[in-house]
Write a protein that holds these residues in place. Structure first.
Motif, PDB file in Angstrom:
ATOM      1  N   ILE A  51      78.448 -79.165  10.048  1.00 27.43           N
ATOM      2  CA  ILE A  51      77.912 -80.382   9.421  1.00 27.43           C
ATOM      3  C   ILE A  51      77.914 -80.186   7.911  1.00 27.43           C
ATOM      4  N   SER A  52      78.631 -81.033   7.187  1.00 26.63           N
ATOM      5  CA  SER A  52      78.711 -80.962   5.728  1.00 26.63           C
ATOM      6  C   SER A  52      78.009 -82.177   5.123  1.00 26.63           C
ATOM      7  N   TYR A  53      77.170 -81.947   4.106  1.00 28.61           N
ATOM      8  CA  TYR A  53      76.427 -83.062   3.512  1.00 28.61           C
ATOM      9  C   TYR A  53      75.974 -82.711   2.117  1.00 28.61           C
ATOM     10  N   ARG A  54      75.581 -83.723   1.340  1.00 23.20           N
ATOM     11  CA  ARG A  54      74.948 -83.512   0.046  1.00 23.20           C
ATOM     12  C   ARG A  54      73.444 -83.393   0.254  1.00 23.20           C
ATOM     13  N   GLN A  55      72.850 -82.402  -0.348  1.00 21.81           N
ATOM     14  CA  GLN A  55      71.423 -82.144  -0.157  1.00 21.81           C
ATOM     15  C   GLN A  55      70.569 -83.358  -0.525  1.00 21.81           C
ATOM     16  N   LYS A  56      70.988 -84.094  -1.552  1.00 19.40           N
ATOM     17  CA  LYS A  56      70.201 -85.250  -1.998  1.00 19.40           C
ATOM     18  C   LYS A  56      70.137 -86.342  -0.931  1.00 19.40           C
ATOM     19  N   ASP A  57      71.086 -86.327   0.040  1.00 10.88           N
ATOM     20  CA  ASP A  57      71.047 -87.320   1.118  1.00 10.88           C
ATOM     21  C   ASP A  57      70.047 -86.942   2.208  1.00 10.88           C
ATOM     22  N   CYS A  61      85.690 -73.546  12.331  1.00  8.79           N
ATOM     23  CA  CYS A  61      85.038 -74.348  13.361  1.00  8.79           C
ATOM     24  C   CYS A  61      86.068 -75.259  14.011  1.00  8.79           C
ATOM     25  N   LEU A  62      85.674 -75.839  15.141  1.00  8.75           N
ATOM     26  CA  LEU A  62      86.584 -76.731  15.856  1.00  8.75           C
ATOM     27  C   LEU A  62      86.541 -78.149  15.298  1.00  8.75           C
ATOM     28  N   VAL A  63      85.339 -78.621  14.968  1.00  4.93           N
ATOM     29  CA  VAL A  63      85.164 -79.990  14.480  1.00  4.93           C
ATOM     30  C   VAL A  63      84.330 -79.946  13.200  1.00  4.93           C
ATOM     31  N   PHE A  64      84.799 -80.648  12.182  1.00  4.99           N
ATOM     32  CA  PHE A  64      84.102 -80.703  10.890  1.00  4.99           C
ATOM     33  C   PHE A  64      83.553 -82.111  10.707  1.00  4.99           C
ATOM     34  N   ILE A  65      82.238 -82.235  10.568  1.00  4.81           N
ATOM     35  CA  ILE A  65      81.603 -83.558  10.427  1.00  4.81           C
ATOM     36  C   ILE A  65      81.026 -83.698   9.022  1.00  4.81           C
ATOM     37  N   PRO A  66      81.707 -84.432   8.132  1.00  5.12           N
ATOM     38  CA  PRO A  66      81.132 -84.708   6.815  1.00  5.12           C
ATOM     39  C   PRO A  66      80.256 -85.966   6.869  1.00  5.12           C
ATOM     40  N   ILE A  67      79.088 -85.918   6.256  1.00  5.73           N
ATOM     41  CA  ILE A  67      78.208 -87.087   6.182  1.00  5.73           C
ATOM     42  C   ILE A  67      78.597 -87.858   4.925  1.00  5.73           C
ATOM     43  N   ILE A  68      79.355 -88.922   5.089  1.00  4.55           N
ATOM     44  CA  ILE A  68      79.906 -89.675   3.962  1.00  4.55           C
ATOM     45  C   ILE A  68      78.845 -90.650   3.436  1.00  4.55           C
ATOM     46  N   SER A  69      78.425 -90.399   2.210  1.00  5.39           N
ATOM     47  CA  SER A  69      77.379 -91.208   1.592  1.00  5.39           C
ATOM     48  C   SER A  69      77.870 -91.726   0.250  1.00  5.39           C
ATOM     49  N   GLN A  70      76.967 -92.346  -0.503  1.00  2.74           N
ATOM     50  CA  GLN A  70      77.315 -92.827  -1.837  1.00  2.74           C
ATOM     51  C   GLN A  70      77.502 -91.673  -2.832  1.00  2.74           C
ATOM     52  N   THR A  71      77.062 -90.487  -2.447  1.00  2.00           N
ATOM     53  CA  THR A  71      77.164 -89.334  -3.347  1.00  2.00           C
ATOM     54  C   THR A  71      78.131 -88.262  -2.859  1.00  2.00           C
ATOM     55  N   TYR A  72      78.583 -88.344  -1.605  1.00  5.11           N
ATOM     56  CA  TYR A  72      79.387 -87.252  -1.033  1.00  5.11           C
ATOM     57  C   TYR A  72      80.757 -87.132  -1.698  1.00  5.11           C
ATOM     58  N   ASP A 106      82.416 -86.769  -4.338  1.00  7.81           N
ATOM     59  CA  ASP A 106      82.305 -86.341  -5.726  1.00  7.81           C
ATOM     60  C   ASP A 106      83.133 -85.082  -5.881  1.00  7.81           C
ATOM     61  N   SER A 107      84.254 -85.181  -6.574  1.00  7.11           N
ATOM     62  CA  SER A 107      85.187 -84.055  -6.653  1.00  7.11           C
ATOM     63  C   SER A 107      84.581 -82.839  -7.343  1.00  7.11           C
ATOM     64  N   LYS A 108      83.430 -83.018  -8.040  1.00  8.68           N
ATOM     65  CA  LYS A 108      82.785 -81.890  -8.724  1.00  8.68           C
ATOM     66  C   LYS A 108      81.713 -81.228  -7.871  1.00  8.68           C
ATOM     67  N   SER A 109      81.376 -81.825  -6.745  1.00 13.69           N
ATOM     68  CA  SER A 109      80.281 -81.290  -5.940  1.00 13.69           C
ATOM     69  C   SER A 109      80.747 -80.114  -5.092  1.00 13.69           C
ATOM     70  N   PHE A 110      79.787 -79.264  -4.723  1.00 16.24           N
ATOM     71  CA  PHE A 110      80.102 -78.097  -3.904  1.00 16.24           C
ATOM     72  C   PHE A 110      80.563 -78.531  -2.515  1.00 16.24           C
ATOM     73  N   ALA A 111      79.825 -79.475  -1.919  1.00 19.91           N
ATOM     74  CA  ALA A 111      80.164 -79.900  -0.561  1.00 19.91           C
ATOM     75  C   ALA A 111      81.587 -80.422  -0.496  1.00 19.91           C
ATOM     76  N   TRP A 112      82.003 -81.166  -1.519  1.00 19.48           N
ATOM     77  CA  TRP A 112      83.363 -81.715  -1.529  1.00 19.48           C
ATOM     78  C   TRP A 112      84.403 -80.603  -1.709  1.00 19.48           C
ATOM     79  N   GLN A 113      84.210 -79.788  -2.733  1.00 17.24           N
ATOM     80  CA  GLN A 113      85.218 -78.775  -3.064  1.00 17.24           C
ATOM     81  C   GLN A 113      85.309 -77.665  -2.025  1.00 17.24           C
TER      82      GLN A 113
END
Length: 803
Positions: A14-20, A74-85, A87-94
Motif C-alpha cells: 500500500i503506497s500513500y502520502r502521509q498527509k492523506d 510484491c505481487l500487487v501494488f496499490i497506490p492511494i491516488i489523491s490530490q497530493t499523491y 507529485d514528482s518530488k514526493s517520496f511516495a511517487w519517486q
C-alpha cells in the motif's frame, strides 16, 4: 512473513502520502477493511505491507535504505491516488510508485499480466480517493503508459470532492452512486484475479508485453460510432504490405542475438539517393532475417528513426534489441562508399565496422558481405540452405537491381507514410515507384521479382485511390508475367493475394494465395498475418484470433500491427485487451493519431466515460497535432452539449468530414436533438440529394446506401429508409467488419422510423456478434433514446451489462 508466491516479500504493498492519513486516518481504515475482505476472499493468508509509522519505514519524511527494494517485491501494488499523491518530488511517487513500475517490468511476471478471462491487466491497482487535476492525471498516465483505470472511493456532490467513508451520513446523495463496502469488495476481487493469474503463470512463457491497420473510418450513416472510431479506413488492414514488414517475424531464439537495422544516412549531394539508402537497410534486414539464429526487427519499427537523433541505448531499449546496425552512404558518378557498423547496445560499443568502396554495380555483393560479417560476429552461422538462399540473385543485371531496390524503398515508404497520416504522400509517390520498376524491367525483361513488386505497388496505389482503375488490369498482367518467368516465386503469390484483396475484394481467393505463399515460405509469419486479416474479413473470428497470436509470438514491435489487433479485440467486445494494444501502439508511435482514436472508442465502449475520453483526446491532440474534431463533436452529443457540437461542425474545415453529405447528416442529427425539426429536415434533404448523386456514379457502394437510408429516415420516409439500409447490409455481406457497421446503421434507421421491434432484434444480434456496438454506447448515445422506456430494451441492457 512471505508472499503466497515464492521469492516475493509481500502480496500487497500500500503506497500513500502521509498527509492523506493525518486528518481522519482514512488510509489506515481502508487497509483494515481490505484485510478483512481479503480474509473472506482468500483461502490463504494474504500479506499486506502498510507503513503507518510516520517516523519509521518508507514515508517521505524518513531516509530509507536498501530494504525498500525488498519491500517492493510484491505481487500487487496499490497506490492511494489523491490530490497530493501525483507529485514528482514526493517520496511516495519517486521511490514507491515509479520504483515498483520499473521493478515489476523486469521481474519474472512483468508488470502486465493476462487474467484467466483472457483480458490483460496491470499489477498496479490504483485506488482513487479524489477527483484529480488534469496535470496530475497526465503525470500518472505518462508513467503508466496508458489511461488511469482505478477503483474509486470518491464522495461527490455539489462543491464536494473527498474520500468515500465507510459509514456515510447520506450515501444516497453521492453523485457517483458508489458504496464503500462494494468498492472494498471490488479491490479484493481484483487482487484475487491478479494473484490467481500469477499462481497459474507458466514461467516458460513470454511475459505479456504491452506492445500496436490502420485507424478505422466508419460509415457515414453509423455516425455515433463513426466519429469515435474515425481515422483511416479499416479495410486498410493489410497495411503492412510485403515490404513494410520483411520476412522476419520469426520467433526470437536468443535475446543476445536480437538486432535492428537503422535507416542509412545519405551523405551524397544528390538527395534523390535517400530512397537508395532506405533500400540498403531493407536488403540487409531481409538478408539477416534469413538467418534463423537472429531475431531481426521489422523495417516499419526502425523507419521512425530515420530523422531522429536518439542515442543507441534509447533506441535499443525501445526496440528491445541488444545490437544495432547503422551506417551511411555516398555516391559519385558510378562509385559508391558504404560505411556500416555493428554496435552493442549495453554496454554501448562498436564490435564491428567496415567501409566498402566499390562500383555501383557491386551493391548486391556489398550488402551480402555486410550481412555475412554481422552473422559471423554474432556467431549466427548460416545453414547451407540459408547460404544458398542469401546468395541467390534476383537478377544478373546490376542496373535492374539498383532500380528495383530504389523502387522498393519508395513504394514501401509511400504506403507506410500514407497509412500513418503523412499529408505529403500523393499519386506521384506511387507513380515514381512504378517508373523505377519500369526501368528495372527495361534493363532485365525477365526480372520476375520486379514484375511482382510492381504489381503490389499498383494494387496499393489503386486501393489508396491515387491510381486509376486501369491499374487493375496492369496489376494482373504483371503477376501473370512474373509467374510465367518463375512459377514458384512466393512474391508473385503475395502480389496475387493483394490483387484479389485490394483490387477485386475477393477475400476467399486472396486467402488461397496467402496460404500458398505461407506454405512455400513457412518461416514468413507475415503471410500468417495476412491470413488472419482475411479470416477476420470473412467472419472467421476465432481463426483470425488464433493466427494473430502466432504472429504475436514473434513480438513485433510495430504500431500498425498492434493497432489493428487492438481493433479486432474491440470488435469482439474485449475492451480491456483492445485498450492494452492501443496503449502499446501509441507508446511506439506517439505522433500517430490512429491508436489514440481507437483507444477512445474502446474506452467509451467499455465504460461510457466521456470525461475520461475528453482527457485522452486532449492529450492526443497535444501529441499528434490532430484536432480529432469529429470525436469531440460526438462527445458533445453524448453529453447533451448540442449547441457546442453545432458550433464545432460550423467551424470545421475541408478535411474534417469525408464529404458535404456527411457534414449535412451531422447537422441534421444535432438539430433534431435540439428539437428544431425544420432545420433538421433541411439538412436531411440536402444529404439525400448528395447521396443519390453519389450513387449514380458508384451504384454498388454500401456506405452511400447506408447514409441515404439515414437521410430518408430523417425525412420520415420509412419505406425508402429501410430499403436503403437493407441494401447497404446486402452489399457489404462479403466484408463482415463492414457488414457489422451497416447493421448498426440499419438498427438506427429502424429506431428513427419507429420500428422498435426490428431495432431491438438488430441490436441483440450486434451485441451477440463482433461489432462496434456496446451496451455503454446504447446508454450514452441519444440516437437510442426512443428505446429507453421499452421493457425489452431495458432487459437487453441488463442482460448484456451482466455478461
Amino acid at each position: 512473513m512471505s508472499s503466497i508466491i515464492e521469492n516475493y516479500t509481500y502480496d500487497i504493498f500500500i503506497s500513500y502520502r502521509q498527509k492523506d492519513n493525518k486528518y481522519d486516518g482514512w488510509v489506515t481504515e481502508f487497509v483494515d477493511h481490505l484485510r478483512r475482505e481479503l480474509e473472506a476472499t482468500f483461502k490463504e493468508e494474504v500479506n499486506v505491507y502498510f507503513d503507518i509509522n510516520p517516523h519509521d519505514g518508507l514515508l517521505e519524511t524518513h531516509d530509507v535504505d536498501a530494504s525498500l527494494k525488498e519491500k517492493l517485491r510484491c505481487l500487487v501494488f496499490i497506490p492511494i491516488i489523491s490530490q497530493t499523491y501525483c507529485d514528482s518530488k514526493s517520496f511516495a511517487w519517486q521511490h514507491e510508485f515509479c520504483a515498483f513500475n520499473k521493478i515489476s517490468r523486469e521481474d519474472q511476471f512483468g508488470r502486465d499480466i493476462r487474467l484467466a478471462s483472457g483480458n490483460v491487466t496491470s499489477r498496479v491497482l490504483p485506488v482513487r480517493i479524489h477527483e484529480i487535476e488534469h496535470e496530475d492525471r497526465a503525470l500518472i498516465e505518462q508513467e503508466l503508459g496508458g489511461v488511469l483505470r482505478s477503483i474509486d472511493f470518491i464522495y461527490k456532490s455539489a462543491g464536494v470532492n473527498r474520500p468515500l467513508r465507510a459509514n456515510e451520513d447520506h450515501p444516497q446523495d453521492n453523485l457517483n452512486k458508489t458504496y464503500y463496502r462494494d468498492q472494498i469488495n471490488k479491490v479484493a476481487n481484483s487482487v484475487k484475479e491478479i494473484i490467481n493469474a500469477l499462481k497459474k503463470h507458466d514461467l516458460n512463457e513470454e511475459k505479456v508485453v504491452r506492445s500496436p491497420v490502420s485507424e478505422k473510418s466508419k460509415p457515414i450513416g453509423n455516425l455515433k460510432n463513426t466519429i469515435i472510431f474515425s481515422g483511416l479506413i479499416i479495410s486498410l488492414l493489410l497495411i503492412l504490405g510485403y515490404f513494410l514488414l520483411p520476412k522476419l517475424l520469426k520467433p526470437a531464439i536468443k535475446m543476445d542475438k536480437s538486432i535492428a537495422v537503422l535507416p542509412f544516412e545519405n551523405l551524397s549531394s544528390d538527395k534523390e539517393k535517400a530512397s537508395f539508402c532506405d533500400a540498403i537497410a531493407d536488403i540487409i534486414t531481409n538478408q539477416l532475417s534469413e538467418n534463423h539464429g537472429l531475431r531481426v526487427i521489422g523495417r516499419t519499427s526502425t523507419l521512425k528513426y530515420k530523422d531522429q537523433k536518439k542515442n543507441i541505448k534509447e533506441i535499443g531499449a525501445e526496440l528491445g534489441v541488444n545490437y544495432i546496425i547503422r551506417g551511411n552512404f555516398q555516391s559519385q558518378d558510378d562509385k559508391i562508399r558504404i560505411n556500416a557498423q555493428l554496435i552493442r547496445v549495453s554496454p554501448e560499443g562498436q564490435i564491428w565496422g567496415d567501409i566498402y568502396d566499390r562500383e555501383c554495380s557491386d551493391i548486391f555483393e556489398v550488402q551480402s558481405a555486410i550481412s555475412e560479417q554481422i552473422a559471423e560476429k554474432l556467431e549466427a552461422v548460416l545453414t547451407p540452405e540459408e547460404k544458398k538462399q542469401a546468395a541467390k540473385r534476383p537478377t544478373k543485371n546490376p542496373d535492374a537491381y539498383i532500380n528495383l531496390i530504389s523502387a522498393d524503398a519508395l513504394s514501401n515508404n509511400s504506403w507506410y507514410f500514407l497509412l500513418t497520416g503523412n499529408k505529403f504522400v500523393d499519386s506521384t509517390s506511387f507513380e515514381s515507384a512504378i517508373q523505377m520498376y519500369d526501368k528495372a524491367i527495361m534493363f532485365d525483361p525477365e526480372f520476375a521479382l520486379a514484375y511482382a513488386k510492381r504489381a503490389i505497388a499498383r494494387s496499393w496505389g489503386y486501393y489508396a485511390r491515387y491510381l486509376d482503375v486501369t491499374q487493375v488490369d496492369k496489376c494482373k498482367q504483371d503477376i501473370d508475367k512474373a509467374l510465367e518467368i518463375d512459377k514458384d516465386l512466393a512474391d508473385a503469390k503475395i502480389a496475387l493475394g493483394f490483387y484479389y484483396y485490394y483490387c477485386l475484394g475477393d477475400y476467399q481467393k486472396a486467402m488461397v494465395q496467402f496460404q500458398k505463399a505461407s506454405e512455400q515460405d513457412p518461416g514468413n509469419s507475415l503471410c500468417l498475418y495476412y491470413l488472419a486479416i482475411v479470416y477476420r474479413r470473412i467472419g472467421e473470428w476465432e481463426k483470425s484470433k488464433n493466427m494473430m497470436q502466432k504472429v504475436l509470438r514473434s513480438e513485433p514491435r510495430d504500431a500498425l500491427i498492434l493497432t489493428n489487433i487492438g481493433m479486432s479485440y474491440l470488435l469482439m467486445h474485449n475492451y480491456d485487451t483492445a485498450i492494452y494494444y492501443q496503449d502499446k501502439a501509441s507508446e511506439i508511435m506517439p505522433n500517430w493519431s490512429a491508436p489514440y482514436s481507437n483507444k477512445v472508442g474502446a474506452l467509451l465502449s467499455k465504460t461510457g466515460n466521456t470525461s475520461e475520453a475528453r482527457i485522452m483526446l486532449d492529450s492526443a491532440t497535444y501529441k499528434t497535432g490532430k484536432s480529432f474534431l469529429r470525436a469531440k463533436i460526438m462527445l458533445d452529443i453524448y453529453d447533451g452539449k448540442f449547441g457546442e457540437a453545432l458550433n464545432k461542425v460550423a467551424s470545421s474545415g475541408n478535411g474534417d468530414f469525408s464529404s458535404t453529405g456527411e457534414k449535412d447528416i451531422y447537422n441534421a442529427f444535432i438539430y433534431s436533438y435540439l428539437n428544431n425539426q425544420h432545420k433538421a429536415y433541411q439538412y436531411y434533404d440536402s444529404a439525400r440529394v448528395f447521396f443519390i448523386n453519389q450513387l449514380a456514379a458508384s451504384p454498388g457502394n454500401a456506405d452511400l446506401y447506408g447514409s441515404l437510408g439515414i437521410a430518408y429516415a430523417g425525412l420520415a420516409d420509412k419505406a425508402k429508409a429501410i430499403e436503403a439500409g437493407k441494401k447497404a447490409v446486402e452489399l457489404s455481406g462479403k466484408n463482415k467488419i463492414f457488414e457489422g457497421d451497416m447493421r448498426i446503421n440499419l438498427a438506427e434507421i429502424y429506431t428513427m422510423t419507429g420500428d422498435f421491434e426490428n431495432s431491438i432484434k438488430s441490436i441483440k444480434y450486434l451485441l451477440d456478434n463482433p461489432s462496434d456496438l456496446s451496451v455503454k454506447l446504447l446508454q450514452i448515445d441519444p440516437s437510442w433514446k426512443p428505446l429507453a422506456s421499452r421493457p425489452d430494451f431495458q432487459e437487453l441492457v441488463r442482460k448484456y451489462s451482466a455478461d
